[in-house]
Design an enzyme around this catalytic site. Sequence first.
Site, PDB file in Angstrom:
ATOM      1  N   GLY A 125      -0.686  32.094 -10.569  1.00 10.21           N
ATOM      2  CA  GLY A 125      -0.806  32.903 -10.170  1.00 10.21           C
ATOM      3  C   GLY A 125      -2.210  33.006  -9.652  1.00 10.21           C
TER       4      GLY A 125
ATOM      5  N   GLU B  80       0.628  -1.031   0.080  1.00  8.81           N
ATOM      6  CA  GLU B  80      -0.078  -0.028   0.125  1.00  8.81           C
ATOM      7  C   GLU B  80       0.478   1.327  -0.465  1.00  8.81           C
ATOM      8  OE1 GLU B  80      -3.398   2.650   2.575  1.00  8.81           O
ATOM      9  OE2 GLU B  80      -2.244   1.051   4.160  1.00  8.81           O
ATOM     10  N   ARG B  81       1.594   1.224   0.526  1.00  8.39           N
ATOM     11  CA  ARG B  81       3.027   2.669   0.564  1.00  8.39           C
ATOM     12  C   ARG B  81       3.516   2.816  -0.141  1.00  8.39           C
ATOM     13  NH1 ARG B  81       3.977   0.768   7.015  1.00  8.39           N
ATOM     14  NH2 ARG B  81       2.666   1.033   8.037  1.00  8.39           N
TER      15      ARG B  81
ATOM     16  N   GLN C  93      14.024  34.161 -13.604  1.00  7.69           N
ATOM     17  CA  GLN C  93      15.103  33.220 -12.955  1.00  7.69           C
ATOM     18  C   GLN C  93      14.242  32.874 -11.534  1.00  7.69           C
ATOM     19  OE1 GLN C  93      17.965  34.872 -10.323  1.00  7.69           O
ATOM     20  NE2 GLN C  93      19.739  34.499 -12.179  1.00  7.69           N
TER      21      GLN C  93
END
Length: 332
Positions: free
Chosen positions: A177, A80-81, A117
């Site tokens: 945004g 599961e993990r 940048q």
Amino acid sequence: LSDFIVAAVKTNPEAGAAGISLIVIDRETPGVSARKLNKLGWHASDTGEISFDNVRVPVSNLLGEENKGFYYIMDKFQLERLVMAISGVASAHFALTYALEYMNEREAFGRKIKQFQVLRHRVADLASEIEAVRYFVYHICRMHNDGQYAVKEASMAKLLATELADKAAYQCLQFFGGYGYIEDYKIARMFRDTRIGTIGGGSSEIMREIISRIVIDAQEYKAAYEEGENDAKMLSLAEITQQISAKIGKQTTPLGSQIKFDFGQEGILFVDGQQNQAHNQNQDADCIISLAFADFLAMVSGKLNPMNAVMSGKMKIDGDMSVAMKLQKVFG
């Protein structure tokens, strides 16, 4: 709503974890009710609060052996993990890919936002982390495929991948945004959906505790069932047919349905629920179950759970699905 529920119930309350069994409960059983819960994310998957009021379930609905339910559950924790780690990496990768498509189209101050940048460096960090975690998860997949009980590594992979998915969704939403705050954009849904990764299947805090116990306290975790513990003797189809026939022949009431096991070139096992007999003749059946004979032997031995066989694709059921529930009388 589901057709049935698999419940972990206390069949021996005094025994603690050693007194839990797995039982299949039909959704329409009197006394069973459910209330839908409104989740933050994963709206395509219903989650409900289930209530039981004097629910009576037949003994034949028992999955596997009585009082072994906790060990069945524990045995699948690592898988599961690992699955959640794979999902985490995929989610993070998709979030970044989707964000890059937007950044290549969106302009601000006369240039594409991918040229700023601060955003470029954030993308570089995310891309590096995703690639590193991806190959770590690949490594754990290989360990699991090789039969290793990798508690530490699977817990690490789940922790890193799901935390990364949550981080990637958060940062990628920022690239959008104000649009990232609008549900019309997929990133908003991803922001909600990825949060479950750090909670479900053992929270990040639980993963850290497991890892710290192994690394700091030298605690060892062993599989609930050691490899080969329940391996079946390599019986022939004729021998297993005789055993099954003898077993179901002891049933006081007919199974009532015709079940055909199709092993391909390895032959047929026909369970006649009217006569409570088994033979190898190819006849029409209410339910046809297709699987490899080796997987069938694994189910007979108890090493392979029928439900797990279906979920993993090892066993395919064609016809009346309710008939398949009677498999427990064959394998129990």
